[in-house]
Design an enzyme around this catalytic site. Structure first.
Site, PDB file in Angstrom:
ATOM      1  N   GLU A   1       0.815  -1.216   0.000  1.00  0.00           N
ATOM      2  CA  GLU A   1       0.000   0.000   0.000  1.00  0.00           C
ATOM      3  C   GLU A   1       0.848   1.265   0.000  1.00  0.00           C
ATOM      4  O   GLU A   1       0.418   2.317  -0.491  1.00  0.00           O
ATOM      5  CB  GLU A   1      -0.963   0.001   1.191  1.00  0.00           C
TER       6      GLU A   1
ATOM      7  N   PHE B   1     -10.940  -8.074  14.019  1.00  0.00           N
ATOM      8  CA  PHE B   1      -9.856  -8.453  13.110  1.00  0.00           C
ATOM      9  C   PHE B   1      -9.605  -7.318  12.099  1.00  0.00           C
ATOM     10  O   PHE B   1     -10.521  -6.831  11.462  1.00  0.00           O
ATOM     11  CB  PHE B   1     -10.232  -9.751  12.371  1.00  0.00           C
ATOM     12  N   GLN B   2      -8.380  -6.922  11.999  1.00  0.00           N
ATOM     13  CA  GLN B   2      -7.935  -5.848  11.092  1.00  0.00           C
ATOM     14  C   GLN B   2      -8.629  -4.504  11.362  1.00  0.00           C
ATOM     15  O   GLN B   2      -8.849  -3.720  10.450  1.00  0.00           O
ATOM     16  CB  GLN B   2      -8.082  -6.264   9.627  1.00  0.00           C
TER      17      GLN B   2
ATOM     18  N   LYS C   1     -17.664  -1.495   6.494  1.00  0.00           N
ATOM     19  CA  LYS C   1     -18.116  -2.494   5.522  1.00  0.00           C
ATOM     20  C   LYS C   1     -19.635  -2.468   5.372  1.00  0.00           C
ATOM     21  O   LYS C   1     -20.154  -2.621   4.265  1.00  0.00           O
ATOM     22  CB  LYS C   1     -17.625  -3.876   5.970  1.00  0.00           C
TER      23      LYS C   1
ATOM     24  N   MET D   1      24.251   9.335   1.676  1.00  0.00           N
ATOM     25  CA  MET D   1      24.090  10.623   2.347  1.00  0.00           C
ATOM     26  C   MET D   1      24.405  10.514   3.844  1.00  0.00           C
ATOM     27  O   MET D   1      25.034  11.411   4.427  1.00  0.00           O
ATOM     28  CB  MET D   1      22.664  11.152   2.140  1.00  0.00           C
TER      29      MET D   1
HETATM   30  C1  LIG Z   1      12.542   5.829   5.033  1.00  0.00           C
HETATM   31  C2  LIG Z   1      13.833   6.505   5.356  1.00  0.00           C
HETATM   32  N1  LIG Z   1      14.700   5.949   6.207  1.00  0.00           N
HETATM   33  C3  LIG Z   1      15.888   6.557   6.478  1.00  0.00           C
HETATM   34  C4  LIG Z   1      16.213   7.745   5.891  1.00  0.00           C
HETATM   35  C5  LIG Z   1      17.534   8.450   6.233  1.00  0.00           C
HETATM   36  N2  LIG Z   1      18.360   8.559   5.019  1.00  0.00           N
HETATM   37  C6  LIG Z   1      18.446   9.688   4.296  1.00  0.00           C
HETATM   38  S1  LIG Z   1      19.424   9.557   2.976  1.00  0.00           S
HETATM   39  C7  LIG Z   1      19.864   7.989   3.390  1.00  0.00           C
HETATM   40  C8  LIG Z   1      20.830   7.206   2.568  1.00  0.00           C
HETATM   41  C9  LIG Z   1      20.302   6.871   1.225  1.00  0.00           C
HETATM   42  O1  LIG Z   1      21.137   5.916   0.629  1.00  0.00           O
HETATM   43  P1  LIG Z   1      20.929   5.509  -0.868  1.00  0.00           P
HETATM   44  O2  LIG Z   1      19.515   5.180  -1.135  1.00  0.00           O
HETATM   45  O3  LIG Z   1      21.893   4.441  -1.210  1.00  0.00           O
HETATM   46  O4  LIG Z   1      21.237   6.834  -1.657  1.00  0.00           O
HETATM   47  P2  LIG Z   1      22.591   7.700  -1.732  1.00  0.00           P
HETATM   48  O5  LIG Z   1      22.563   8.674  -0.609  1.00  0.00           O
HETATM   49  O6  LIG Z   1      23.732   6.741  -1.611  1.00  0.00           O
HETATM   50  O7  LIG Z   1      22.532   8.361  -3.058  1.00  0.00           O
HETATM   51  C10 LIG Z   1      19.203   7.593   4.557  1.00  0.00           C
HETATM   52  C11 LIG Z   1      19.376   6.280   5.223  1.00  0.00           C
HETATM   53  C12 LIG Z   1      15.252   8.305   5.028  1.00  0.00           C
HETATM   54  N3  LIG Z   1      15.440   9.480   4.435  1.00  0.00           N
HETATM   55  N4  LIG Z   1      14.096   7.650   4.745  1.00  0.00           N
END
Ligand SMILES: Cc1ncc(C[n+]2csc(CCOP(=O)(O)OP(=O)(O)O)c2C)c(N)n1
Length: 586
Positions: free
Chosen positions: A71, A133-134, A183, A497
């Site tokens: 979803e 349920f749910q 429902k 990042m």
């Molecule tokens: C759902 C979620 N979990 C954690 C983060 C924290 N976060 C921001 S950027 C990043 C790293 C992303 O890595 P990647 O997808 O390999 O992209 P890159 O930065 O290497 O281009 C993380 C873990 C986030 N933004 N969203």
């Protein structure tokens, strides 16, 4: 199947009063969607929404339903659809886990002002509050992350509630709406008198009244300015005010920078364009925010990624803020002149009053900053001397092939910042990204929706190796429904990042950012999607061309430098003028 809406129209032509027809709540949902010109629904069935899916069985030639694999994928797809089509995205999900899987997307749509209507099934009304349920309390869970939500327990309410839902989602500052239908209400038959669209709700004013006094004051400030600077956001795109905005900046002769969500409201090579704001935006727009004398913010909300440290933000400037949402005025940044209203209405009024001007010396400052950024950052990114591929050169090659005409959907991380910094965009609604919530896993499903929202254009998703692994199950949706989505994974073998922050601000202590990936090309192949992987410069161009020329979806993995950083950067907690161009500037 002839819809009830059509039958009703035929009867009204004969000018006879239409006799009510007995229909179920679920059929009323279908009739509402057709009356609202919905063409595509993203969804996933389950017990509590079965009567609605049963009704859909008879309407599937009029309402296209895309069965996603989760979803969260449905709501991100609906967001991508809304962003490229300008229409409202529609989602179906069941109760309990189906509804809770929408939560991330709702929060994302709320903060990024995206019009989405989610219809969730709910347990029978007599079971509410019994831990059936749910059963989950969708209304309380989603209250802070929806523009409006409502639970329907009686079918007679369905037409008017859905009419309100679409009106609220799309009008004023758009946002997500959840309608939770028990429902029994889906099954219940009632006398249907037709569907009336909503265009007014007594307690809701989507567009504030424009006050001429503030337009006059804003024009006066602009006409007296020596170093005016326009910063603009998604409000320009959401308000379909691209032409009005262009007319304003061209007449007033003011340099203009976009927020990440405002990007593509004007072509990226427009003569007034000076680039992107924000933590990883361009050098000039950030630095010179603190040198302008009048800052004109249009359809943007002074997000902390744009302002950096607030007590060091544009203190020298008089600030004019044009926004449709009065709650944004003075929220983060104290405004000198508030211009409430839809910028499609306020901009022409302002344009009529501003003098035609140019600011060659002021523009030169932006050019000087650009030169510095070219020398310190862009040259190495675009034309690297080492053998290792950079994210920037991938985008450069991609620009050559797309000529700036593609829809670019990005995930979250370094690749997102690089893609937004370097992508060429000629048309509005080209940059689809999770700006406010920064949701990893957004891009793949959003790209599916974006492709349905505007099938006339090429949709390209640019994703990191980490984010791709969050929602890669949506490759199954692509396999089954075949939207044309090109996927580029910029693989640096890291959660890039976060690794960059650990390197710069946590003394190189790399804590769980080293991520192992599957063979992405084999994974795609398993879903019937062709692909390729490149790591050498001499193969990059041809690999990208093969991807673009392929008739259908395609996955291209590009192996890029493991520890490349994204600069410029406004380090967290610093002012915009403290922007750095390299690690050594820290
Ligand atoms: C759902 C979620 N979990 C954690 C983060 C924290 N976060 C921001 S950027 C990043 C790293 C992303 O890595 P990647 O997808 O390999 O992209 P890159 O930065 O290497 O281009 C993380 C873990 C986030 N933004 N969203």
């Amino acid at each position: 199947m002839e819809t009830l809406a059509i039958k009703k129209e035929n009867t009204t032509k004969k000018k006879e009063p239409a006799a009510p027809i007995s229909i179920s709540g679920s059929v009323a949902v279908m009739e509402a969607l057709i009356a609202e010109n919905v063409e595509t629904i993203f969804g996933y069935p389950g017990g509590a929404i079965m009567p609605i899916y049963d009704a859909l069985y008879d309407y599937h030639d009029k309402l296209k339903h895309i069965l996603v694999r989760h979803e969260q994928g449905a709501i991100h797809a609906a967001q991508g659809y809304a962003r490229t089509s300008g229409k409202c995205g529609v989602v179906f999900a069941t109760s309990g886990p189906g509804a809770t899987n929408l939560v991330t997307g709702l929060a994302d749509a709320m903060i990024d002002s995206t019009a989405v209507v989610c219809i969730t099934g709910q347990v029978f009304a007599h079971l509410l509050g019994t831990d059936a349920f749910q059963e989950t309390d969708v209304i309380n869970i989603t209250t802070p992350i929806t523009k409006w939500n409502y639970q329907v327990t009686d079918a007679t309410e369905i037409p008017s509630v859905l009419a309100k839902a679409f009106y609220i989602a799309k009008s004023g500052r758009p946002g997500p709406v959840v309608i939770d239908i028990t429902k029994n209400a889906q099954i219940q038959k009632f006398d249907y008198n037709g569907y009336e669209k909503c265009d007014h709700i007594r307690s809701y004013r989507p567009k504030p009244i424009v006050r001429k006094k503030y337009i006059d004051e804003a024009a006066k400030l602009i006409n007296e300015a020596e170093r005016p600077f326009v910063i603009f956001g998604q409000g320009v795109i959401l308000g379909s005010a691209e032409k009005e905005f262009t007319a304003f900046i061209e007449k007033a002769g003011i340099p203009a920078a976009w927020t990440i969500l405002g990007m593509s409201a004007i072509p990226t090579d427009h003569p007034m364009a000076v680039g992107m704001l924000g933590m990883h935006g361009n050098y000039g727009p950030n630095l010179l925010t603190n040198e302008c004398d009048v800052l004109i913010a249009i359809g943007m909300r002074f997000d902390d990624r744009v302002t950096g440290r607030l007590d060091k933000y544009a203190k020298q400037a008089k600030i004019i803020h044009l926004d449709i949402d009065p709650a944004e005025i003075d929220k983060n940044v104290k405004t000198t002149v508030p211009v409430w209203g839809d910028c499609k209405e306020t901009l022409p009024l302002l344009t009529a009053l501003v003098k035609k001007k140019t600011y060659p010396e002021w523009f030169q400052k932006f050019k000087d900053c650009r030169k510095k950024e070219e020398e310190m950052v862009i040259r190495d990114e675009m034309n690297p001397t080492s053998d290792i591929l950079t994210m920037g050169e991938v985008i450069k090659e991609l620009n050559e092939l797309t000529k700036g005409d593609a829809i670019i959907v990005t995930d979250v991380g370094q690749h997102q910042m690089v893609a937004c910094r370097y992508s060429k965009m000629n048309q509005t609604k080209s940059n689809i990204t999770s700006g406010g919530l920064g949701t990893m896993g957004y891009a793949l499903p959003a790209a599916i929706g974006a492709a349905y929202g505007d099938p006339s254009r090429q949709t390209i998703a640019i994703i990191g190796d980490g984010g791709f692994q969050m929602t890669l199950q949506e490759l199954g949706t692509i396999m089954q429904f075949k939207p044309n989505v090109k996927i580029i994974i910029l693989n640096n073998n890291f959660l890039g990042m976060v690794r960059q922050w650990q390197q710069l601000f946590h003394e190189n202590r790399y804590s769980f950012v080293d991520i192992t990936s599957p063979d992405f090309v084999q994974v795609a192949k398993g879903f019937g999607i062709p692909g390729n992987s490149v790591s050498k410069r001499e193969n990059l161009k041809s690999a990208l061309k093969e991807m673009i020329d392929h008739n259908g979806s395609y996955l291209l993995e590009v192996m890029v430098g493991k520890e490349n950083n994204v600069f410029p950067m406004v380090p967290q907690g610093r002012g915009v003028a403290e922007i750095i161009l390299c690690k050594e500037d820290l």
